[in-house]
Design an enzyme around this catalytic site. Structure first.
Site, PDB file in Angstrom:
ATOM      1  N   CYS A  70       0.843  -1.132   0.035  1.00 46.19           N
ATOM      2  CA  CYS A  70       0.065   0.073  -0.083  1.00 46.19           C
ATOM      3  C   CYS A  70       0.929   1.185  -0.014  1.00 46.19           C
ATOM      4  CB  CYS A  70      -0.765  -0.195   1.103  1.00 46.19           C
ATOM      5  SG  CYS A  70      -1.928   1.641   1.439  1.00 46.19           S
ATOM      6  N   CYS A 175       0.028   4.412  -6.467  1.00 46.64           N
ATOM      7  CA  CYS A 175      -1.235   3.536  -5.587  1.00 46.64           C
ATOM      8  C   CYS A 175      -1.217   2.055  -6.349  1.00 46.64           C
ATOM      9  CB  CYS A 175      -2.410   4.398  -5.690  1.00 46.64           C
ATOM     10  SG  CYS A 175      -3.872   3.434  -4.905  1.00 46.64           S
TER      11      CYS A 175
HETATM   12  N1  DGL Z   1      -3.752   0.991  -2.707  1.00 47.86           N
HETATM   13  C1  DGL Z   1      -3.162   1.794  -1.659  1.00 47.86           C
HETATM   14  C2  DGL Z   1      -2.056   2.804  -1.919  1.00 47.86           C
HETATM   15  O1  DGL Z   1      -1.520   2.120  -2.996  1.00 47.86           O
HETATM   16  C3  DGL Z   1      -4.463   2.470  -0.874  1.00 47.86           C
HETATM   17  C4  DGL Z   1      -5.369   3.410  -1.514  1.00 47.86           C
HETATM   18  C5  DGL Z   1      -6.673   3.839  -0.647  1.00 47.86           C
HETATM   19  O2  DGL Z   1      -7.378   2.992   0.118  1.00 47.86           O
HETATM   20  O3  DGL Z   1      -6.903   5.029  -0.877  1.00 47.86           O
HETATM   21  O4  DGL Z   1      -2.107   3.731  -1.743  1.00 47.86           O
END
Ligand code: DGL
Length: 245
Positions: A70, A175
């Site tokens: 994440c 992301c």
């Molecule tokens: N997939 C996550 C990231 O890489 C989180 C996205 C989210 O929940 O806003 O930041």
């Protein structure tokens, strides 16, 4: 070895699929915190609370090694998390920064969540000319399976406009949800899109300690029929998943 991989929802599966492709012999436990997403617009103390819940679960499940798949956790609270937990862990952003520094591209763009963009981790680390865009709309659209909607098309045009104006040639999908939009992004603006999961997986040095295929367990804190459909679309390996709640 049992490897824990976590994210706010579906996004970390784009990382897990790259790891499993290279290392099919380990056991994987994935945690998607769908109950609390999107992480990209939370406070740091909320992120710490949610990430601690995930880490406690991994420890209870006897995970040996954790991959923070994440971007938002990695850019905002990774240092704090490492101080709190002694379990070995790696984040998704560091290998990407190393990759970019080694290449010295003349122009780099970053699409990421508001929390990641406002952390300034990318522009502080890169000396290149960096165009950053916070894409608050993407995660809710992806999680609700609305990738083909006009709302999603409009969001793609809006977020790519600064990249097109600045003639950016390499765009980091900062992301882990965004590789799910790769084809749509490419159609709107063809250039080199950088998948952080691919970079992390190629930087990993895990032992292939068995010839047997390992197990993949996916746990989501809130399961809906749409989530189940999306997991099938995004994740091409056999898995077990917890039931609808
Ligand atoms: N997939 C996550 C990231 O890489 C989180 C996205 C989210 O929940 O806003 O930041």
């Amino acid at each position: 070895m049992k490897i824990g991989v976590c994210d706010s929802g579906l996004g970390g599966l784009t990382v897990l699929r790259q790891i499993v492709k290279r290392y099919p012999n380990h056991d994987y436990l994935y945690y998607g915190d769908t109950k609390h997403l999107p992480y990209g617009e939370k406070t740091k103390s909320q992120l710490m609370e949610y990430a601690s819940g995930i880490m406690d679960y991994f420890i209870e499940q006897r995970v040996d090694f954790v991959i923070i798949a994440c971007g938002t956790i990695s850019t905002n609270i990774y240092g704090e998390l490492k101080k709190k937990y002694s379990i070995p862990m790696i984040d998704i952003i560091s290998p990407t920064i190393t990759y970019l520094k080694e290449r010295e591209f003349s122009s780099v763009g970053v699409l990421a969540t508001p929390m990641t963009i406002h952390s300034h981790v990318f522009d502080d680390a890169l000396y290149q000319n960096t165009t950053t865009v916070a894409c608050a709309k993407f995660v809710p659209l992806i999680e609700s399976g609305k990738m083909d909607s006009s709302e999603c098309k409009d969001a793609i045009s809006l977020y790519l406009r600064p990249m097109i104006e600045n003639k950016v040639e390499h765009i980091v999908l900062g992301c882990t949800h965004y590789p799910i939009l790769m084809d749509l992004l490419f159609k709107e603006y063809p250039c080199d899109y950088i998948d952080m999961g691919d970079i992390l997986a190629s930087s990993l040095k895990l032992e292939q300690n068995s010839s047997e295929i390992g197990s993949i367990d996916l746990y989501f804190s809130h399961v809906t029929p749409m989530l189940e459909k999306m997991v099938e679309l995004v994740f091409p390996f056999p898995y077990r998943m917890n039931e609808e709640e």
